[in-house]
Motif scaffolding. Structure first.
Motif, short mmCIF file in Angstrom:
data_model
loop_
_atom_site.label_atom_id
_atom_site.label_comp_id
_atom_site.label_asym_id
_atom_site.label_seq_id
_atom_site.Cartn_x
_atom_site.Cartn_y
_atom_site.Cartn_z
N VAL A 88 0.85 -1.19 0.00
CA VAL A 88 0.00 0.00 0.00
C VAL A 88 0.88 1.24 0.00
O VAL A 88 2.09 1.18 0.22
CB VAL A 88 -0.95 0.01 1.22
CG1 VAL A 88 -1.84 -1.20 1.21
CG2 VAL A 88 -0.16 0.08 2.52
N ASP A 89 0.26 2.39 -0.22
CA ASP A 89 0.98 3.65 -0.22
C ASP A 89 1.58 3.92 1.16
O ASP A 89 0.92 3.68 2.17
CB ASP A 89 0.02 4.79 -0.60
CG ASP A 89 0.75 6.10 -0.83
OD1 ASP A 89 1.06 6.77 0.18
OD2 ASP A 89 1.00 6.46 -1.99
N ILE A 131 6.91 8.12 -1.46
CA ILE A 131 6.60 9.54 -1.61
C ILE A 131 5.76 9.99 -0.42
O ILE A 131 4.68 9.44 -0.15
CB ILE A 131 5.83 9.81 -2.92
CG1 ILE A 131 6.68 9.36 -4.12
CG2 ILE A 131 5.47 11.27 -3.05
CD1 ILE A 131 5.95 9.47 -5.45
N ILE A 132 6.26 10.98 0.33
CA ILE A 132 5.54 11.51 1.48
C ILE A 132 4.72 12.71 1.01
O ILE A 132 5.27 13.76 0.67
CB ILE A 132 6.51 11.93 2.60
CG1 ILE A 132 7.48 10.79 2.90
CG2 ILE A 132 5.73 12.34 3.83
CD1 ILE A 132 6.82 9.53 3.37
N LYS A 133 3.42 12.57 0.99
CA LYS A 133 2.53 13.64 0.50
C LYS A 133 1.87 14.36 1.67
O LYS A 133 1.55 13.75 2.69
CB LYS A 133 1.45 13.04 -0.41
CG LYS A 133 2.02 12.41 -1.69
CD LYS A 133 0.93 11.71 -2.49
CE LYS A 133 0.43 10.47 -1.78
NZ LYS A 133 -0.49 9.67 -2.60
N GLN A 134 1.65 15.65 1.51
CA GLN A 134 1.02 16.46 2.56
C GLN A 134 -0.49 16.52 2.32
O GLN A 134 -1.06 17.59 2.11
CB GLN A 134 1.63 17.86 2.59
CG GLN A 134 3.10 17.88 3.00
CD GLN A 134 3.65 19.28 3.06
OE1 GLN A 134 3.04 20.23 2.59
NE2 GLN A 134 4.82 19.42 3.66
N LEU A 181 1.62 5.46 7.52
CA LEU A 181 1.95 6.55 8.45
C LEU A 181 0.72 7.02 9.21
O LEU A 181 0.74 7.17 10.44
CB LEU A 181 2.58 7.71 7.68
CG LEU A 181 4.02 7.53 7.22
CD1 LEU A 181 4.46 8.67 6.33
CD2 LEU A 181 4.95 7.42 8.43
N TYR A 182 -0.37 7.28 8.48
CA TYR A 182 -1.59 7.76 9.14
C TYR A 182 -2.20 6.68 10.02
O TYR A 182 -2.72 6.96 11.10
CB TYR A 182 -2.60 8.24 8.10
CG TYR A 182 -2.33 9.64 7.62
CD1 TYR A 182 -2.49 10.73 8.45
CD2 TYR A 182 -1.89 9.88 6.31
CE1 TYR A 182 -2.23 12.02 8.02
CE2 TYR A 182 -1.63 11.16 5.86
CZ TYR A 182 -1.80 12.23 6.72
OH TYR A 182 -1.53 13.50 6.29
N ALA A 183 -2.15 5.43 9.57
CA ALA A 183 -2.70 4.34 10.38
C ALA A 183 -1.94 4.19 11.69
O ALA A 183 -2.54 4.05 12.76
CB ALA A 183 -2.65 3.03 9.59
N SER A 184 -0.61 4.25 11.62
CA SER A 184 0.20 4.12 12.83
C SER A 184 -0.05 5.28 13.79
O SER A 184 -0.14 5.09 15.01
CB SER A 184 1.69 4.09 12.46
OG SER A 184 1.98 2.95 11.68
N PHE A 185 -0.18 6.48 13.24
CA PHE A 185 -0.46 7.66 14.08
C PHE A 185 -1.80 7.51 14.79
O PHE A 185 -1.91 7.73 16.00
CB PHE A 185 -0.45 8.92 13.22
CG PHE A 185 -0.94 10.14 13.94
CD1 PHE A 185 -0.11 10.83 14.82
CD2 PHE A 185 -2.24 10.60 13.76
CE1 PHE A 185 -0.56 11.94 15.49
CE2 PHE A 185 -2.69 11.72 14.43
CZ PHE A 185 -1.86 12.40 15.30
#
Length: 206
Positions: free
Chosen positions: A40-41, A196-199, A46-50
Motif C-alpha cells: 500500500v501507499d 513519496i511523502i505527501k502532505q 503513516l496515518y494508520a500508525s499515528f
C-alpha cells in the motif's frame, strides 16, 4: 479525580517524553517499511500508525505498552491487497478490531494457555523470517557506508546502556548518526527514499 489523573498521566513525564520521541522516530520508517510489505501507499501506513498510537493512548493498553504497526498484520495484508485491492483493507481492519473486542469481552485470552509452546515459537520464528525476507532486497545495491552506520548504531544501542541510562540508547543513536550524516554529506538512503511523502490526508476506501 485530579490526583488519579496525575498518577495515571503525569507520574513519569520525563520517561514518557523520551519514550514518545524514540517511538515516534522509530515508527516512521517502520510504518513505511510495513506499508511497502503490505503493498500500500506509505502514507496509509503513516496515518494508520499515528491513529493507532493516539487512540490506544486514551482508550486502551497499559503503562509501558506501545500499539503501532506490526509486521504480522502487514504480511497478512499482502494477499488481501493483491487479490482484492485497497478498498478491502479498511473493511478487514474494522472487522479485525470487532473480532478483538469480542475476544476481549469473552476473555478468550485464557485459552491461550492451551496452545503448545512449540506452536507459538514456530509462529513467531516464521513471522521473523518472513519479515526478514521482505527486507532483504533493500540490503543489496546500497552504499557501503550504510553497513558502517548500521554497525555503529547496533554498537551504541547495546554498549551505551552499560554505562549510561538517563537517555534511551536508540534515541542517542538516531540523533548522533543523523547529525553525522547531515554534516558529513555521506551518501545514504533516507526514509524518504522508501516512498513519496505527501502532505494530504488519505482517502477511505471501502
Amino acid at each position: 479525580m485530579i490526583e488519579k489523573l496525575k498518577q495515571n498521566w503525569f507520574f513519569n513525564v520525563k520517561g514518557d517524553v523520551l519514550a514518545g520521541i524514540v517511538v515516534a522516530l522509530a515508527l516512521i520508517p517502520e510504518a513505511i517499511a510495513f506499508s511497502i510489505i503490505a503493498g500500500v501507499d506509505p502514507m496509509v501506513g503513516l496515518y494508520a500508525s499515528f491513529c493507532i498510537a493516539v487512540i490506544i493512548a486514551f482508550v486502551g493498553g497499559r503503562p509501558g505498552m506501545i500499539s503501532a504497526a506490526t509486521g504480522a498484520m502487514a504480511l497478512l495484508m499482502v494477499p488481501l491487497v493483491k487479490e482484492h485491492g485497497l478498498q478491502y483493507l479498511l473493511a478487514a481492519t474494522i472487522l479485525t478490531g470487532v473480532i478483538q473486542l469480542v475476544f476481549g469481552v469473552l476473555k478468550i485470552a485464557r485459552l491461550m494457555k492451551f496452545i503448545p509452546r512449540p506452536v507459538m515459537i514456530g509462529f513467531v520464528n516464521a513471522l521473523a523470517i518472513l519479515i526478514f525476507m521482505a527486507q532483504v532486497p533493500h540490503f543489496w545495491g546500497i552504499n557501503g557506508m550504510t553497513y558502517v552506520f548500521v554497525g555503529i548504531t547496533l554498537a551504541i544501542v547495546y554498549v551505551v546502556p552499560l554505562f549510561f541510562k538517563a537517555i534511551p540508547a536508540p534515541l542517542i543513536a538516531i540523533f548522533v548518526l543523523t547529525v553525522i550524516a547531515i554534516f558529513t554529506g555521506v551518501n545514504l538512503n533516507t526514509v524518504g527514499d522508501l516512498g513519496i511523502i505527501k502532505q494530504e490526508l488519505p482517502s477511505f476506501f471501502i
